[in-house]
Design a protein around this motif. Structure first.
Motif, PDB file in Angstrom:
ATOM      1  N   ASP A 122       0.579  -1.271   0.082  1.00  0.00           N
ATOM      2  CA  ASP A 122      -0.242   0.398  -0.581  1.00  0.00           C
ATOM      3  C   ASP A 122       0.847   1.306   0.312  1.00  0.00           C
ATOM      4  O   ASP A 122       2.256   1.400  -0.004  1.00  0.00           O
ATOM      5  CB  ASP A 122      -0.929  -0.497   1.224  1.00  0.00           C
ATOM      6  CG  ASP A 122      -2.124  -0.694   1.425  1.00  0.00           C
ATOM      7  OD1 ASP A 122      -2.404  -1.471   0.031  1.00  0.00           O
ATOM      8  OD2 ASP A 122      -2.874  -0.920   2.307  1.00  0.00           O
ATOM      9  N   ASP A 123       0.739   2.593  -0.208  1.00  0.00           N
ATOM     10  CA  ASP A 123       1.038   3.546   0.242  1.00  0.00           C
ATOM     11  C   ASP A 123       1.548   3.789   0.793  1.00  0.00           C
ATOM     12  O   ASP A 123       1.464   3.257   2.241  1.00  0.00           O
ATOM     13  CB  ASP A 123      -0.397   4.721   0.153  1.00  0.00           C
ATOM     14  CG  ASP A 123       1.074   6.076   0.160  1.00  0.00           C
ATOM     15  OD1 ASP A 123       0.960   6.467   1.073  1.00  0.00           O
ATOM     16  OD2 ASP A 123       1.013   7.086  -1.160  1.00  0.00           O
ATOM     17  N   TRP A 124       3.155   4.022   0.537  1.00  0.00           N
ATOM     18  CA  TRP A 124       4.062   3.636   2.114  1.00  0.00           C
ATOM     19  C   TRP A 124       4.002   5.209   3.315  1.00  0.00           C
ATOM     20  O   TRP A 124       4.526   4.440   4.425  1.00  0.00           O
ATOM     21  CB  TRP A 124       5.306   3.685   1.699  1.00  0.00           C
ATOM     22  CG  TRP A 124       5.710   5.057   1.041  1.00  0.00           C
ATOM     23  CD1 TRP A 124       6.036   5.440  -0.212  1.00  0.00           C
ATOM     24  CD2 TRP A 124       6.565   6.280   1.549  1.00  0.00           C
ATOM     25  NE1 TRP A 124       6.467   6.986   0.156  1.00  0.00           N
ATOM     26  CE2 TRP A 124       6.802   7.367   0.087  1.00  0.00           C
ATOM     27  CE3 TRP A 124       7.196   6.461   2.965  1.00  0.00           C
ATOM     28  CZ2 TRP A 124       7.792   8.725   1.084  1.00  0.00           C
ATOM     29  CZ3 TRP A 124       7.944   7.181   3.886  1.00  0.00           C
ATOM     30  CH2 TRP A 124       8.144   9.058   2.177  1.00  0.00           C
ATOM     31  N   ARG A 125       3.378   6.285   2.313  1.00  0.00           N
ATOM     32  CA  ARG A 125       3.124   6.778   3.300  1.00  0.00           C
ATOM     33  C   ARG A 125       2.301   6.887   4.412  1.00  0.00           C
ATOM     34  O   ARG A 125       2.277   6.499   6.380  1.00  0.00           O
ATOM     35  CB  ARG A 125       3.142   8.392   3.030  1.00  0.00           C
ATOM     36  CG  ARG A 125       4.072   9.004   2.331  1.00  0.00           C
ATOM     37  CD  ARG A 125       3.749  10.045   1.609  1.00  0.00           C
ATOM     38  NE  ARG A 125       4.413  10.537   0.699  1.00  0.00           N
ATOM     39  CZ  ARG A 125       4.483  10.334  -0.066  1.00  0.00           C
ATOM     40  NH1 ARG A 125       4.549   9.550  -0.492  1.00  0.00           N
ATOM     41  NH2 ARG A 125       5.720  11.114  -1.172  1.00  0.00           N
ATOM     42  N   LYS A 126       0.837   5.921   4.269  1.00  0.00           N
ATOM     43  CA  LYS A 126       0.194   5.575   4.985  1.00  0.00           C
ATOM     44  C   LYS A 126       0.818   4.136   5.840  1.00  0.00           C
ATOM     45  O   LYS A 126       0.180   3.733   7.063  1.00  0.00           O
ATOM     46  CB  LYS A 126      -1.331   5.248   3.740  1.00  0.00           C
ATOM     47  CG  LYS A 126      -1.585   6.618   3.756  1.00  0.00           C
ATOM     48  CD  LYS A 126      -3.175   6.334   2.940  1.00  0.00           C
ATOM     49  CE  LYS A 126      -4.118   7.429   2.784  1.00  0.00           C
ATOM     50  NZ  LYS A 126      -4.919   6.870   1.739  1.00  0.00           N
ATOM     51  N   CYS A 127       1.328   3.177   5.458  1.00  0.00           N
ATOM     52  CA  CYS A 127       1.685   2.073   5.831  1.00  0.00           C
ATOM     53  C   CYS A 127       2.729   2.580   7.524  1.00  0.00           C
ATOM     54  O   CYS A 127       2.508   2.046   8.396  1.00  0.00           O
ATOM     55  CB  CYS A 127       2.807   1.244   4.745  1.00  0.00           C
ATOM     56  SG  CYS A 127       1.803   0.759   3.627  1.00  0.00           S
ATOM     57  N   TYR A 128       3.286   3.535   6.910  1.00  0.00           N
ATOM     58  CA  TYR A 128       4.308   3.562   7.887  1.00  0.00           C
ATOM     59  C   TYR A 128       3.494   4.703   9.315  1.00  0.00           C
ATOM     60  O   TYR A 128       3.876   4.322  10.210  1.00  0.00           O
ATOM     61  CB  TYR A 128       5.461   5.018   7.271  1.00  0.00           C
ATOM     62  CG  TYR A 128       6.784   4.380   6.206  1.00  0.00           C
ATOM     63  CD1 TYR A 128       6.886   2.887   6.104  1.00  0.00           C
ATOM     64  CD2 TYR A 128       7.390   4.476   6.596  1.00  0.00           C
ATOM     65  CE1 TYR A 128       7.841   1.755   5.649  1.00  0.00           C
ATOM     66  CE2 TYR A 128       9.168   4.196   5.616  1.00  0.00           C
ATOM     67  CZ  TYR A 128       9.075   2.903   5.169  1.00  0.00           C
ATOM     68  OH  TYR A 128       9.985   2.283   4.332  1.00  0.00           O
ATOM     69  N   ALA A 129       3.148   4.745   8.686  1.00  0.00           N
ATOM     70  CA  ALA A 129       2.058   5.943   9.899  1.00  0.00           C
ATOM     71  C   ALA A 129       1.477   4.965  10.332  1.00  0.00           C
ATOM     72  O   ALA A 129       1.380   4.559  11.582  1.00  0.00           O
ATOM     73  CB  ALA A 129       1.515   7.122   9.131  1.00  0.00           C
ATOM     74  N   ASN A 130       0.194   4.075   9.880  1.00  0.00           N
ATOM     75  CA  ASN A 130      -0.926   3.456  10.371  1.00  0.00           C
ATOM     76  C   ASN A 130      -0.783   2.245  10.887  1.00  0.00           C
ATOM     77  O   ASN A 130      -0.924   1.777  11.958  1.00  0.00           O
ATOM     78  CB  ASN A 130      -2.040   3.500   9.462  1.00  0.00           C
ATOM     79  CG  ASN A 130      -2.317   4.689   9.210  1.00  0.00           C
ATOM     80  OD1 ASN A 130      -2.706   5.912   9.684  1.00  0.00           O
ATOM     81  ND2 ASN A 130      -2.380   4.894   7.810  1.00  0.00           N
ATOM     82  N   SER A 131       0.649   1.539  10.389  1.00  0.00           N
ATOM     83  CA  SER A 131       0.745   0.555  11.235  1.00  0.00           C
ATOM     84  C   SER A 131       1.307   0.670  12.595  1.00  0.00           C
ATOM     85  O   SER A 131       2.034   0.260  13.908  1.00  0.00           O
ATOM     86  CB  SER A 131       2.610   0.334  10.152  1.00  0.00           C
ATOM     87  OG  SER A 131       3.271   1.031  10.293  1.00  0.00           O
ATOM     88  N   GLY A 132       2.156   2.303  12.926  1.00  0.00           N
ATOM     89  CA  GLY A 132       2.640   2.863  14.506  1.00  0.00           C
ATOM     90  C   GLY A 132       4.066   2.624  14.139  1.00  0.00           C
ATOM     91  O   GLY A 132       4.391   2.587  14.979  1.00  0.00           O
ATOM     92  N   ILE A 133       5.000   2.203  13.144  1.00  0.00           N
ATOM     93  CA  ILE A 133       5.937   1.808  13.412  1.00  0.00           C
ATOM     94  C   ILE A 133       7.409   2.975  13.323  1.00  0.00           C
ATOM     95  O   ILE A 133       7.746   2.932  13.745  1.00  0.00           O
ATOM     96  CB  ILE A 133       6.265   0.387  12.193  1.00  0.00           C
ATOM     97  CG1 ILE A 133       5.920  -1.303  12.460  1.00  0.00           C
ATOM     98  CG2 ILE A 133       8.146   0.342  12.195  1.00  0.00           C
ATOM     99  CD1 ILE A 133       5.712  -2.022  11.744  1.00  0.00           C
ATOM    100  N   GLU A 134       6.335   3.472  12.140  1.00  0.00           N
ATOM    101  CA  GLU A 134       6.941   4.773  11.621  1.00  0.00           C
ATOM    102  C   GLU A 134       7.834   5.769  13.278  1.00  0.00           C
ATOM    103  O   GLU A 134       8.907   6.055  13.164  1.00  0.00           O
ATOM    104  CB  GLU A 134       6.913   6.005  11.098  1.00  0.00           C
ATOM    105  CG  GLU A 134       7.283   7.068  10.381  1.00  0.00           C
ATOM    106  CD  GLU A 134       7.296   7.416   9.314  1.00  0.00           C
ATOM    107  OE1 GLU A 134       7.337   8.519   8.727  1.00  0.00           O
ATOM    108  OE2 GLU A 134       5.784   7.864   8.974  1.00  0.00           O
ATOM    109  N   ALA A 135       6.273   5.657  13.919  1.00  0.00           N
ATOM    110  CA  ALA A 135       6.293   6.829  15.529  1.00  0.00           C
ATOM    111  C   ALA A 135       7.600   5.726  16.232  1.00  0.00           C
ATOM    112  O   ALA A 135       8.064   6.604  17.070  1.00  0.00           O
ATOM    113  CB  ALA A 135       5.464   7.090  15.642  1.00  0.00           C
TER     114      ALA A 135
END
Length: 313
Positions: A122-135
């Motif tokens: 999926d869109d990488w920005r949404k994946c990174y954010a909504n997975s909680g992993i980026e934060a």
């Protein structure tokens, strides 16, 4: 207890773990998970019953600590599954609490930098954010990098591969001193299961070739890449038993509270696949990349040959 079935004392049903209540069975379970040889060098550690960060802390301690794998000054890449625009409760991606703990321990061991990425579906920005992993990764001090452009990848040779002879691998892996493979255990429509070996598809650019040229063989082939993970950490805290790899709802998810860790990628995936079988039948011969990986010398499916430490929190 037979190592190939060492988690059969735990029955996974519905959306939660149901432990055997019979006194004799519980006694066997306790003995199996608590017996230890403090002087032993373990090939694999399996932990059951805790939160993601607690299970990892216990597992890495049983292996002698993160300093056995990460050295002072290392540039480390931590590669979770971040492929889908889903929240942690839906078990499509690696648990962010586990990612946080691994990053922290890398820094505690002396790593000078830790990088996190995945080639998302999926869109990488949404994946990174909504997975909680980026934060979670940034809070632990890691650098989170994108993987959505071909320019981020470098061509490498895979001389031991049978169908796949070369691949473009993300520079975060190629340029690292060490990398840690952190997949989530779940159902996958094509590969049947996605665990540590399948998680390699998130480090390559040209994965369309995999689907067109014997997916199971290509998964095994890419695992022959010379720079192996120093650890494979399988997140089985929540297990997606159906509708993988994306999932549809929480009805697809079992709260299984497990974690497996080993340097042997075939062995750890075999153990995790056995664990998955307690939630849903999945014969190992259907997960063809396991045997193909063993044939290529990537690891072993014979868990009886290994010294496995089992811990129940």
């Amino acid at each position: 207890m037979d190592r190939r079935n060492f988690l059969k004392a735990v029955a996974l049903t519905g959306a939660a773990v149901t432990t055997i209540k019979d006194a004799d069975a519980m006694s066997v379970l306790t003995q199996s998970f608590q017996t230890t040889n403090a002087a032993a060098k373990y090939d694999m550690v399996a932990v059951l019953g805790g939160e993601p960060e607690a299970m990892f802390r216990k597992a890495i301690a049983e292996l002698g600590g993160m300093k056995n794998f990460i050295s002072k000054g290392d540039r480390v890449c931590v590669k979770p599954n971040i492929g889908w625009d889903k929240t942690p409760e839906l078990a499509a991606n690696t648990n962010p609490k586990l990612v946080t703990e691994i990053i922290k321990q890398c820094f505690d061991a002396g790593a000078r930098e830790v990088t996190v990425f995945d080639h998302t579906c999926d869109d990488w920005r949404k994946c990174y954010a909504n997975s909680g992993i980026e934060a979670a990764a940034k809070a632990a001090g890691a650098k989170v990098v994108p993987a959505h452009q071909e320019s981020y990848y470098k061509s490498v040779s895979l001389p031991k591969g049978r169908s796949l002879k070369e691949a473009k691998i993300h520079q975060a892996i190629v340029d690292s001193d060490k990398w840690i493979n952190v997949p989530i255990l779940k159902n996958h429509g094509g590969a049947q299961l996605t665990i540590s070996m399948k998680n390699y598809m998130g480090i390559v650019w040209d994965r369309g070739f995999f689907h067109a040229n014997d997916l199971q063989q290509c998964i095994a082939d890419v695992c022959t890449y010379a720079k192996r993970p120093v650890l494979n950490v399988v997140d089985a805290y929540r297990l997606m038993k159906t509708s993988g790899p994306r999932g549809k709802s929480d009805a697809d998810v079992v709260l299984s509270k497990g974690l497996f860790i080993s340097q042997d990628i075939v062995a750890v995936d075999t153990a995790a696949a056995n664990f998955f079988n307690q939630a849903r039948e999945m014969p190992l011969d259907k997960v063809g990349h396991l045997a193909k990986g063993e044939q290529l010398g990537v690891g072993t499916m014979n868990l009886d040959k290994l010294n496995i430490r089992r811990v129940r929190i």
